[in-house]
Write an enzyme that holds these catalytic residues in place. Structure first.
Site, PDB file in Angstrom:
ATOM      1  N   ASP A  69       0.832  -1.203   0.000  1.00 59.34           N
ATOM      2  CA  ASP A  69       0.000   0.000   0.000  1.00 59.34           C
ATOM      3  C   ASP A  69       0.865   1.250   0.000  1.00 59.34           C
ATOM      4  O   ASP A  69       1.845   1.332   0.763  1.00 59.34           O
ATOM      5  CB  ASP A  69      -0.859   0.041   1.278  1.00 59.34           C
ATOM      6  CG  ASP A  69      -2.311  -0.311   1.016  1.00 59.34           C
ATOM      7  OD1 ASP A  69      -2.731  -0.338  -0.161  1.00 59.34           O
ATOM      8  OD2 ASP A  69      -3.029  -0.567   2.005  1.00 59.34           O
ATOM      9  N   GLU A 113     -14.055  -1.979  -1.847  1.00 59.54           N
ATOM     10  CA  GLU A 113     -14.286  -2.080  -0.396  1.00 59.54           C
ATOM     11  C   GLU A 113     -15.651  -1.522  -0.040  1.00 59.54           C
ATOM     12  O   GLU A 113     -16.004  -0.389  -0.400  1.00 59.54           O
ATOM     13  CB  GLU A 113     -13.181  -1.334   0.377  1.00 59.54           C
ATOM     14  CG  GLU A 113     -13.395  -1.441   1.904  1.00 59.54           C
ATOM     15  CD  GLU A 113     -12.187  -1.119   2.752  1.00 59.54           C
ATOM     16  OE1 GLU A 113     -11.097  -0.899   2.198  1.00 59.54           O
ATOM     17  OE2 GLU A 113     -12.346  -1.092   3.989  1.00 59.54           O
TER      18      GLU A 113
END
Ligand code: KIV
Length: 279
Positions: A88, A186
């Protein structure tokens, strides 16, 4: 600098080619021992910026730094021989300009050996994703609920219900067109996630987005029952390691206080035992 990833491992084109085939299995990992466990069973080990909350006690991912991602990224690369490691990009390391994103993504890849990065954002990050992918940085996109924007979103909410649906679809199309090799969805409602999955040529990886996605990701400490601060509805607990650890530590503490640990077999004799006995 040390690039230690192996070309034997799964690479971004392999992940892209999995579209419409067997579901992709993804878990987060932040340390070498957990990466080894993930490597044995998963296609991707994601060094998520969730590390800030899960391992460092932060209240959001906003305080996670490049140095933290580098350190945990190196640890996870050391533990993976087959699964692809994706790191990330932390908050503040890529949003300013494509050039800033390139500098930091290249650093993450070169110093850890991971072959890909993930960044949050849809249409507004498309220019940056294109800039990176044209320059040798494979990008996994992340849309829907993007936790680094928790303050502008107003909480960890479902994103894509009713009037928001076409915006999320447009984000999905934009990151695909920009060259992302996969996209995390998400907290996207399951009907919309299914529609996005049908409409894209790159794999969708769901977290709280239903079973129609091309793959699934969970935070490993959530599914192992090690991180219990909060438990979103999409987390299924496959183990209760936190409870086991609590019991074990309580037993150790009681035994030390009672002087029943260490037992003689956990200690060393003053005189060497005979040759055929264990030292
Ligand atoms: O940081 C993270 O762990 C993530 C996953 C939840 C997708 O981005």
């Amino acid at each position: 600098m040390s690039a230690t990833s192996s070309l034997r491992s799964v690479l971004p084109p392999d992940i892209r080619a999995r579209k419409g085939t067997a579901p992709l299995v993804v878990l987060t990992a932040y340390t070498t021992p957990v990466a080894r466990l993930v490597d044995a069973h998963c296609d991707i080990a994601l060094v998520g910026d969730s590390v800030g909350m899960v391992l460092h006690g932060m209240t959001s991912t906003l305080g996670v730094t490049m140095e933290m991602m580098m350190l945990h990224g190196k640890a996870v690369v050391r533990g993976c021989t087959r699964a692809m490691v994706v790191i990330d990009m932390p908050f503040g390391s890529y949003e300013e300009s494509p050039e800033q994103a390139y500098r930091n993504a290249a650093r993450l890849m070169a110093e850890t050996g991971a072959p890909a990065v993930k960044l949050e954002g849809g249409a507004h990050m498309a220019e940056t994703i294109a800039f990176l992918t044209k320059r040798g940085v494979p990008v996994m996109a992340h849309i829907g609920l993007t936790p680094q924007s928790v303050n502008t979103l107003g909480g960890y909410k479902v994103v894509g219900r009713e009037g928001e649906a076409e915006g999320v679809m447009a984000d999905a199309r934009a990151v695909e067109e920009a060259g992302a090799f996969a996209v995390v969805l998400e907290k996207v409602p399951m009907g919309l996630a299914a529609r996005i999955t049908q409409n894209l040529t790159i794999p969708t990886i769901g977290i709280g987005a239903g079973a129609a996605c091309d793959g699934q990701v969970l935070v490993v400490d959530d599914m192992l029952g090690l991180f219990t601060e909060f438990r979103p509805k999409f987390v299924k607990r496959y183990a209760n390691l936190g409870q086991d650890a609590n019991r074990a530590i309580a037993e150790y503490a009681a035994e030390v206080r009672a002087r029943s640990f260490p037992a003689p077999e956990n200690a060393f004799a003053d005189v060497l035992p005979p040759k055929d006995a264990k030292p």
